[in-house]
Design a protein around this motif. Structure first.
Motif, short mmCIF file in Angstrom:
data_model
loop_
_atom_site.label_atom_id
_atom_site.label_comp_id
_atom_site.label_asym_id
_atom_site.label_seq_id
_atom_site.Cartn_x
_atom_site.Cartn_y
_atom_site.Cartn_z
N SER A 163 -11.70 -2.69 -0.51
CA SER A 163 -11.87 -1.56 -1.54
C SER A 163 -10.33 -1.15 -1.69
CB SER A 163 -12.55 -0.39 -0.79
OG SER A 163 -11.76 -0.03 0.50
N SER A 164 -9.98 -0.34 -2.84
CA SER A 164 -9.00 0.15 -3.16
C SER A 164 -8.70 1.59 -2.81
CB SER A 164 -8.60 0.16 -4.60
OG SER A 164 -8.58 -1.14 -5.21
N ALA A 165 -9.17 1.97 -1.56
CA ALA A 165 -9.31 3.26 -1.05
C ALA A 165 -7.83 3.44 -0.61
CB ALA A 165 -10.17 3.48 -0.04
N GLN A 166 -7.54 4.81 -0.84
CA GLN A 166 -6.05 5.22 -0.31
C GLN A 166 -6.30 6.13 0.83
OE1 GLN A 166 -3.20 4.52 -1.58
NE2 GLN A 166 -4.27 3.15 -3.14
N PRO A 167 -5.44 6.17 1.81
CA PRO A 167 -4.21 5.45 1.73
C PRO A 167 -4.02 4.08 2.22
CG PRO A 167 -4.08 6.87 3.64
CD PRO A 167 -5.43 7.07 3.07
N MET A 168 -5.19 3.64 2.62
CA MET A 168 -5.32 2.39 3.46
C MET A 168 -6.56 1.69 2.98
SD MET A 168 -5.18 1.13 7.33
CE MET A 168 -3.70 2.17 7.47
N PRO A 169 -6.62 0.41 2.57
CA PRO A 169 -7.57 -0.40 2.00
C PRO A 169 -8.61 -0.54 3.31
CG PRO A 169 -5.75 -1.55 1.01
CD PRO A 169 -5.47 -0.46 1.92
N HIS A 208 -1.10 -4.71 -1.18
CA HIS A 208 -2.15 -4.02 -2.06
C HIS A 208 -3.28 -4.94 -2.36
CE1 HIS A 208 -4.07 -1.60 -5.49
NE2 HIS A 208 -3.38 -0.81 -4.75
N PRO A 209 -4.51 -4.71 -2.30
CA PRO A 209 -5.62 -5.59 -2.88
C PRO A 209 -5.37 -6.02 -4.49
CG PRO A 209 -6.76 -3.63 -1.82
CD PRO A 209 -5.27 -3.44 -2.01
N ASP A 210 -4.81 -5.42 -5.03
CA ASP A 210 -4.29 -6.20 -6.58
C ASP A 210 -3.43 -7.26 -6.33
OD1 ASP A 210 -5.95 -4.48 -7.69
OD2 ASP A 210 -4.42 -3.02 -8.28
N ASN A 263 0.83 -1.22 -0.19
CA ASN A 263 0.12 -0.09 0.04
C ASN A 263 1.02 1.24 -0.10
OD1 ASN A 263 -2.42 -1.58 0.20
ND2 ASN A 263 -2.34 -1.69 2.29
N ASP A 264 2.14 1.13 0.40
CA ASP A 264 3.08 2.27 0.53
C ASP A 264 3.86 2.49 -0.82
OD1 ASP A 264 4.57 0.07 1.12
OD2 ASP A 264 5.39 1.20 2.74
N GLY A 265 3.39 1.50 -1.79
CA GLY A 265 4.05 1.68 -3.23
C GLY A 265 5.45 1.09 -3.20
N MET A 266 5.96 -0.14 -2.48
CA MET A 266 6.88 -0.78 -2.71
C MET A 266 6.62 -2.04 -3.44
SD MET A 266 9.13 1.14 -1.36
CE MET A 266 9.04 2.61 -0.21
N PRO A 267 7.72 -2.52 -3.91
CA PRO A 267 7.58 -3.80 -4.90
C PRO A 267 7.53 -4.97 -3.88
CG PRO A 267 9.79 -2.90 -5.15
CD PRO A 267 9.01 -1.96 -4.58
N ILE A 268 7.14 -6.17 -4.18
CA ILE A 268 7.17 -7.22 -3.21
C ILE A 268 7.66 -8.50 -3.88
CG2 ILE A 268 4.62 -8.03 -3.99
CD1 ILE A 268 3.91 -8.24 -1.05
N SER A 269 8.04 -9.22 -3.09
CA SER A 269 8.54 -10.61 -3.54
C SER A 269 8.15 -11.57 -2.61
CB SER A 269 10.30 -10.60 -3.33
OG SER A 269 10.71 -11.86 -3.70
N CYS A 270 7.15 -12.58 -3.12
CA CYS A 270 6.39 -13.34 -2.16
C CYS A 270 6.69 -14.71 -2.56
CB CYS A 270 4.90 -13.16 -2.46
SG CYS A 270 3.82 -14.07 -1.19
N ILE A 271 7.07 -15.61 -1.63
CA ILE A 271 7.31 -16.97 -1.68
C ILE A 271 6.39 -17.94 -1.01
CG2 ILE A 271 9.17 -18.73 -1.24
CD1 ILE A 271 11.24 -16.77 -1.34
N PRO A 272 5.84 -18.79 -1.83
CA PRO A 272 4.94 -19.89 -0.94
C PRO A 272 5.62 -20.88 -0.27
CG PRO A 272 4.85 -20.43 -3.51
CD PRO A 272 5.82 -19.17 -3.18
N LEU A 273 5.77 -20.90 1.01
CA LEU A 273 6.54 -21.93 1.64
C LEU A 273 6.08 -23.37 1.63
CD1 LEU A 273 7.51 -19.86 4.94
CD2 LEU A 273 8.77 -20.12 3.04
N GLU A 316 -7.20 -9.84 6.42
CA GLU A 316 -7.44 -8.48 6.33
C GLU A 316 -6.43 -7.72 7.26
OE1 GLU A 316 -10.17 -10.45 9.28
OE2 GLU A 316 -9.69 -10.61 7.18
N LYS A 317 -5.64 -8.49 8.16
CA LYS A 317 -4.42 -7.91 8.81
C LYS A 317 -3.37 -7.64 8.28
CE LYS A 317 -1.54 -8.72 12.86
NZ LYS A 317 -1.49 -9.56 14.22
N ALA A 318 -3.12 -8.51 6.96
CA ALA A 318 -2.14 -8.15 6.10
C ALA A 318 -2.41 -7.17 5.12
CB ALA A 318 -1.67 -9.49 5.39
N VAL A 319 -3.51 -6.72 4.86
CA VAL A 319 -3.91 -5.97 3.94
C VAL A 319 -4.40 -4.58 4.21
CG1 VAL A 319 -5.73 -5.51 1.88
CG2 VAL A 319 -4.94 -7.93 2.33
N CYS A 320 -5.01 -4.48 5.41
CA CYS A 320 -5.58 -3.22 5.72
C CYS A 320 -4.57 -2.62 6.91
CB CYS A 320 -6.99 -3.39 6.56
SG CYS A 320 -8.26 -4.16 5.48
#
Length: 535
Positions: A401-407, A336-338, A193-203, A326-330
């Motif tokens: 929701s995709s509301a800014q600054p926080m979903p 980010h919701p996307d 949500n703060d505009g940083m790229p992400i690297s995600c690994i499914p353990l 929701e704890k990881a998104v909001c």
């Protein structure tokens, strides 16, 4: 088991350990062997952290016209980035002066993302703004580039000018290694949500057996290419946005397979091959900004784990239990919701709108769809199971929701405990633009779930011909699942053995009754040998 299970957490913690406001050192002496080290993001309203000076924008300066251009002269004053404080600018000058003349020439000949003041500031922040320690770290980085100049040249050759979005196709040996080490790389617009790229690994889908068979040199070059490409992307994003940008390391903890650890030779091979890769992290400092662990097993106490994390670092890490996405998104630095849409596609593959097997490793499946304001979404979830089994699944449908600054998050319906022979259907009309997220969590040993989530108000029910046939050959788990009940009990025995070993070690130091612990160990061994259920 402990080393591999907590490896992702160690990576994230090393990445944020030196993040503190101001140049005051956090810890006495340098941290050796850290994979990534970060300094404070300084989330203040100071104007110096929010924009670039006019001469530093890529469109108005010749010094940043190419990310891979070499220069034999010292950087001009316009290269100073606005995100650097006045103190850091002076320290960067001292850092350059601390190098020998030959090292200064080599630094000036490196690509822009390496010799730029922003990269030198990352070294300073890793070393708590200690110039002698930063000089030593920078000297080690230059020596590293000299040792691996040929490999780095092969990595940098195909990279386009001005690369911002991380692309796995540029990684050496990626087609070979991604089979055992899958990951999803998303740009800043779909990252946090703060505009940083992400690297995600499914353990849960890591395959240690396949990983142990990979060539060590291929693994080294693959990890090195990831560091080089990430350095380029973050540097170009930094120049474009006028702030120090970092990557968010996310881990999906659902279905972690501890039974793999019962093959000690494979584990030893993996750890020996990952050693050289981990040492590369110290040459690329301050690249990780935050960490997110979602779908965390509820039985693992997060509050106990957070007590080990210093209070000033806890806001940089997010632990979200399974079923509490929701704890990881909001949150301000959350997902980010996307990201949910891309992650559901990544984990589902071609199983979308098809029957998908679930078992001890694949405990949860997810679907996501992006909607606009006023759009209607429909879902249809069904459950099937082998004969003489009666599992259930907890179905949750949420709207982010995709509301800014926080979903924000609202439930689309009440949570449904789905049973056999009864489909769960429903519709939801979105009041704003956002993402509808559907999850089905297994409440049993094994089952198959059909989860359909589409736009529109009419959703057909799957016919009986589409249901799985539970023959003796179809009890195997699906493509993202694995393990069996026997392996799960064996992993429980391993954990119990490790805990008893720790208790015995403490009993020696505290003078406790070691005989009682040895008796417990003997009983546990007898239970494991006879295959009894572990209490």
């Amino acid at each position: 088991t402990t080393m591999f299970f907590l490896h992702s957490l160690e990576v994230i913690m090393d990445g944020i350990r030196s993040r503190a406001a101001g140049p005051r050192p956090l810890v006495p002496g340098p941290r050796k062997g850290s994979l990534f080290c970060c300094a404070s993001r300084r989330r203040s309203t100071d104007a110096a952290f929010s924009r670039l000076p006019p001469g530093c924008h890529p469109a108005s300066t010749s010094s940043s016209s190419s990310s891979f251009s070499s220069s034999s002269s010292s950087p001009s004053p316009q290269q100073h980035h606005a995100a650097l404080s006045a103190l850091e600018r002076n320290l960067v000058v001292k850092l350059r002066e601390g190098l020998t003349p030959a090292e200064q020439v080599q630094l000036a000949s490196e690509p822009e993302d390496i010799h730029h003041d922003v990269m030198l500031c990352r070294f300073l922040r890793m070393c708590s703004h200690s110039v002698p320690r930063a000089v030593k770290a920078l000297r080690g980085h230059l020596q590293h580039r000299s040792r691996n100049r040929e490999v780095i040249a092969r990595i940098r050759a195909p990279l386009p000018e001005g690369l911002v979005d991380f692309d796995e196709s540029y990684l050496l040996w990626n087609s070979e290694i991604s089979v055992a080490f899958p990951m999803l790389q998303l740009p800043a617009r779909m990252g946090t949500n703060d505009g940083m790229p992400i690297s995600c690994i499914p353990l849960g889908v890591l395959d240690l057996h396949v990983l142990s068979k990979l060539d060590s040199q291929h693994l080294f070059e693959w990890f090195l290419s990831g560091c080089e490409v990430r350095s380029v992307c973050l540097h170009n994003q930094c120049l474009r946005e006028g702030r120090i940008t970092k990557v968010c390391e996310a881990r999906d903890c659902s279905g972690i397979n501890l039974s793999q650890m019962l093959a000690p030779l494979s584990l030893v091979k993996v750890m020996s091959k990952m050693g050289p890769m981990m040492k590369l992290g110290q040459f690329y400092p301050d690249l990780v900004g935050s960490g997110i662990m979602f779908n965390w097993p509820p039985r693992l106490r997060v509050d106990l784990l957070l007590k080990l994390v210093p209070e000033q670092y806890q806001n940089l890490m997010i632990f979200a239990n399974r079923g509490n996405i929701e704890k990881a998104v909001c949150s301000a630095n959350g997902l980010h919701p996307d990201f949910l849409v891309r992650w559901a596609e990544f984990m589902t593959g071609d199983m979308h709108n098809k029957w998908q097997n679930m078992d001890g490793r694949n405990l949860m499946i997810s679907r996501a769809v992006r909607v606009t304001a006023g759009a209607c979404v429909s879902w249809n979830v069904q459950l099937d199971a082998p004969p003489r089994q009666h599992p259930s699944a907890l179905v949750t449908v949420q709207f982010f929701s995709s509301a800014q600054p926080m979903p924000t998050s609202i439930p689309c319906c009440r949570d449904e405990l789905l049973s056999l022979g009864r489909p769960f259907c429903g519709t939801f009309e979105a009041h704003a633009e956002g993402v509808v997220w559907l999850t089905a969590e297994l409440q049993g040993s094994s089952a198959a779930v059909l989860a359909m989530l589409t736009l529109g108000s009419d959703l057909k029910v799957a016919s009986s011909a589409q249901r799985p046939s539970w023959s003796s050959d179809t009890h195997a788990p699906g493509p993202l699942a694995g393990g069996s009940g026997r392996c799960r009990w064996r992993s429980s025995y391993v954990i119990a053995f490790l805990l008893l070993a720790v208790l015995m070690a403490f009993s020696r130091r505290s003078g406790g009754s070691e005989l009682q612990l040895r008796e417990s160990l003997r009983q546990l061994s007898d239970a494991a040998a006879s295959g009894k259920q572990l209490r």
